[in-house]
Design an enzyme around this catalytic site. Sequence first.
Site, PDB file in Angstrom:
ATOM      1  N   ARG A  75       0.803  -1.225   0.000  1.00 57.39           N
ATOM      2  CA  ARG A  75       0.000   0.000   0.000  1.00 57.39           C
ATOM      3  C   ARG A  75       0.838   1.278   0.000  1.00 57.39           C
ATOM      4  O   ARG A  75       0.310   2.371  -0.190  1.00 57.39           O
ATOM      5  CB  ARG A  75      -0.975  -0.019   1.194  1.00 57.39           C
ATOM      6  CG  ARG A  75      -2.164  -0.962   0.935  1.00 57.39           C
ATOM      7  CD  ARG A  75      -3.293  -0.664   1.877  1.00 57.39           C
ATOM      8  NE  ARG A  75      -3.053  -1.247   3.197  1.00 57.39           N
ATOM      9  CZ  ARG A  75      -3.470  -0.700   4.331  1.00 57.39           C
ATOM     10  NH1 ARG A  75      -4.101   0.464   4.331  1.00 57.39           N
ATOM     11  NH2 ARG A  75      -3.225  -1.290   5.481  1.00 57.39           N
ATOM     12  N   ASN A 114      -3.986  -5.137  19.213  1.00 58.22           N
ATOM     13  CA  ASN A 114      -2.610  -5.624  19.211  1.00 58.22           C
ATOM     14  C   ASN A 114      -1.677  -4.638  18.513  1.00 58.22           C
ATOM     15  O   ASN A 114      -1.899  -4.268  17.367  1.00 58.22           O
ATOM     16  CB  ASN A 114      -2.583  -6.973  18.467  1.00 58.22           C
ATOM     17  CG  ASN A 114      -1.181  -7.541  18.350  1.00 58.22           C
ATOM     18  OD1 ASN A 114      -0.321  -7.270  19.184  1.00 58.22           O
ATOM     19  ND2 ASN A 114      -0.957  -8.341  17.324  1.00 58.22           N
TER      20      ASN A 114
HETATM   21  C1  UD1 Z   1      -0.128  -7.066  12.409  1.00 60.74           C
HETATM   22  C2  UD1 Z   1      -0.794  -8.004  13.439  1.00 60.74           C
HETATM   23  C3  UD1 Z   1      -2.033  -7.329  14.005  1.00 60.74           C
HETATM   24  C4  UD1 Z   1      -1.650  -5.994  14.612  1.00 60.74           C
HETATM   25  C5  UD1 Z   1      -0.919  -5.117  13.596  1.00 60.74           C
HETATM   26  C6  UD1 Z   1      -0.361  -3.906  14.293  1.00 60.74           C
HETATM   27  C7  UD1 Z   1      -0.282 -10.303  12.727  1.00 60.74           C
HETATM   28  C8  UD1 Z   1      -0.793 -11.519  12.068  1.00 60.74           C
HETATM   29  N1  UD1 Z   1      -1.127  -9.252  12.805  1.00 60.74           N
HETATM   30  O1  UD1 Z   1      -1.031  -6.920  11.328  1.00 60.74           O
HETATM   31  O2  UD1 Z   1      -2.617  -8.150  14.999  1.00 60.74           O
HETATM   32  O3  UD1 Z   1      -2.806  -5.347  15.107  1.00 60.74           O
HETATM   33  O4  UD1 Z   1       0.197  -5.832  13.017  1.00 60.74           O
HETATM   34  O5  UD1 Z   1       0.219  -3.030  13.361  1.00 60.74           O
HETATM   35  O6  UD1 Z   1       0.831 -10.300  13.178  1.00 60.74           O
HETATM   36  N2  UD1 Z   1       6.374  -9.110   8.203  1.00 60.74           N
HETATM   37  C9  UD1 Z   1       7.455  -9.880   7.881  1.00 60.74           C
HETATM   38  N3  UD1 Z   1       7.272 -11.079   7.278  1.00 60.74           N
HETATM   39  C10 UD1 Z   1       6.050 -11.578   6.989  1.00 60.74           C
HETATM   40  C11 UD1 Z   1       4.921 -10.777   7.304  1.00 60.74           C
HETATM   41  C12 UD1 Z   1       5.119  -9.541   7.928  1.00 60.74           C
HETATM   42  O7  UD1 Z   1       8.603  -9.502   8.137  1.00 60.74           O
HETATM   43  O8  UD1 Z   1       5.976 -12.696   6.441  1.00 60.74           O
HETATM   44  C13 UD1 Z   1       6.593  -7.820   8.858  1.00 60.74           C
HETATM   45  C14 UD1 Z   1       6.121  -6.632   8.016  1.00 60.74           C
HETATM   46  O9  UD1 Z   1       7.192  -6.144   7.226  1.00 60.74           O
HETATM   47  C15 UD1 Z   1       5.714  -5.614   9.075  1.00 60.74           C
HETATM   48  C16 UD1 Z   1       5.275  -6.477  10.251  1.00 60.74           C
HETATM   49  O10 UD1 Z   1       5.828  -7.763  10.032  1.00 60.74           O
HETATM   50  O11 UD1 Z   1       6.819  -4.810   9.487  1.00 60.74           O
HETATM   51  C17 UD1 Z   1       3.761  -6.572  10.375  1.00 60.74           C
HETATM   52  O12 UD1 Z   1       3.201  -7.149   9.216  1.00 60.74           O
HETATM   53  P1  UD1 Z   1       1.903  -6.598   8.518  1.00 60.74           P
HETATM   54  O13 UD1 Z   1       1.628  -7.409   7.328  1.00 60.74           O
HETATM   55  O14 UD1 Z   1       1.998  -5.127   8.375  1.00 60.74           O
HETATM   56  O15 UD1 Z   1       0.812  -6.967   9.646  1.00 60.74           O
HETATM   57  P2  UD1 Z   1      -0.597  -6.298   9.897  1.00 60.74           P
HETATM   58  O16 UD1 Z   1      -1.563  -6.836   8.913  1.00 60.74           O
HETATM   59  O17 UD1 Z   1      -0.438  -4.842  10.013  1.00 60.74           O
END
Ligand code: UD1
Length: 450
Positions: free
Chosen positions: A15, A169
């Site tokens: 996004r 969270n």
């Molecule tokens: C996540 C949380 C959600 C929380 C929110 C807060 C989970 C499943 N959900 O959702 O409960 O309210 O953050 O902002 O954790 N990332 C990786 N590898 C992956 C996936 C993600 O490194 O395979 C990293 C992303 O770069 C990011 C962070 O983890 O920095 C969070 O991932 P994102 O996809 O943004 O999670 P949300 O959907 O925001």
Amino acid sequence: MPTALIVLAAGQGTRMNSDLPKVLHPIAGAPMLVHAMRASSILEPDRIVVIAGHGADKVSKAALAYDDNVQVVIQEEQLGTAHAVAQAREALAGFDGDVIVLYGDTPFISPETLAALVEARASHDVIILGFEATDPARYGRLVMEGCDLQRIVEFKDASDAERAITFCNSGVLAADSKTLFDLIDAVGNDNAAGEYYLTDVPAIARDRGLKATAISCDESETLGVNSRAELAAAEAAFQAKTRTEALANGVTMTAPETVFFAYDTYVGRDAVIEPNVVFGPEVTVESGATLRAFSHLEGCHVSRGAVVGPYARLRPGAELAEDVRIGNFVEVKNATIDEGAKVNHLSYVGDASIGEDTNVGAGTITCNYDGVFKHRTEIGARAFIGSNTMLVAPVKVGDEAMTATGTVVTKNVPDGALAVARARHENKPGLARRMFERLRDLKARQQEKK
Ligand code: UD1
Ligand code: CA
């Protein structure tokens, strides 16, 4: 208890609509990722593991620039936040202590909150950092039972009743290293997104008879950035907070809403900042200095009593001693300016040193670059540099020396000497008038022809 950090930074950030990995988008001059790591320095982490994926080279470079002991682990495929944490297992082999998981796109968690999180480990096995959301939107919801956390449900998987929960969270989690990796092993991907959710960890912990809880922090700390609009909102939030702090610390600002700070700007008490001043990284301004309107500063030091601007530009390596004056449309780069020296108008001072109480006239330029190399200009104390002097570096001008206006200085000027290097002035009597007549004649003849 030794502490390790795992910073999740592998996601693409679709996004953001950007070629730059999301976590490298800057807020107040530092990548989001660096904000997350800086806050955690209060925990004095023994290990920092950054999980990179999209744009891993760039992310890795930024992480190592912050701290060259950071271990960067590549998550080839982004299968979810639990999968991301699992990638740190080898990097943390042999580590015995608490692990804190941070998200690279959640830059504002405060050091105090992180300290409270670690403290809460005394009573519970898994700690989640939560917050009361004014607009819970798509955040994961924390399902509590008293002070125990039963489980976290992701928005996509939540029932209407669960979506009504406003305790959300932040993404930050703390647990003992061995416990965390054991729990992660049990996380599956049977959910709406088909991802391995880190948020499944508290429920699995409970099933195993471990205790999970959530502590709460202010919503402003948990601001997550997923789009450019949220990035702009994060920047605005950072600036608002920093302005308030600066005012409370005794800095005068007539229009604080127009002053932009960097993540590490230091401004001393009783300094004055006029409207529209912008700070890049690594600026320190001592007490009682004045930054006048529309000045831009980065990588520089301004001492007590110095006055900068209006419309001045201080670039990296500009070192101003006490009571220095840098005036309008003056640019200073990699130069030390000693006590009481003045560069008041329209000048460029680069790769230079200027001695105390020296006066540099309007339009003076240090010609520091020959197209390939940079060279230094050294000017002594109590010297007088005439207006429009070109100092062709490398060159030295001694103490109490002078340069005549318009001089192109190509040789060193000894102490006390006057350098004059410009064409000699000559007057040709009547010549101007004769030239005007000839030119007007010519114009009249041309107009007759038409
Ligand atoms: C996540 C949380 C959600 C929380 C929110 C807060 C989970 C499943 N959900 O959702 O409960 O309210 O953050 O902002 O954790 N990332 C990786 N590898 C992956 C996936 C993600 O490194 O395979 C990293 C992303 O770069 C990011 C962070 O983890 O920095 C969070 O991932 P994102 O996809 O943004 O999670 P949300 O959907 O925001
Ligand atoms: Ca997110």
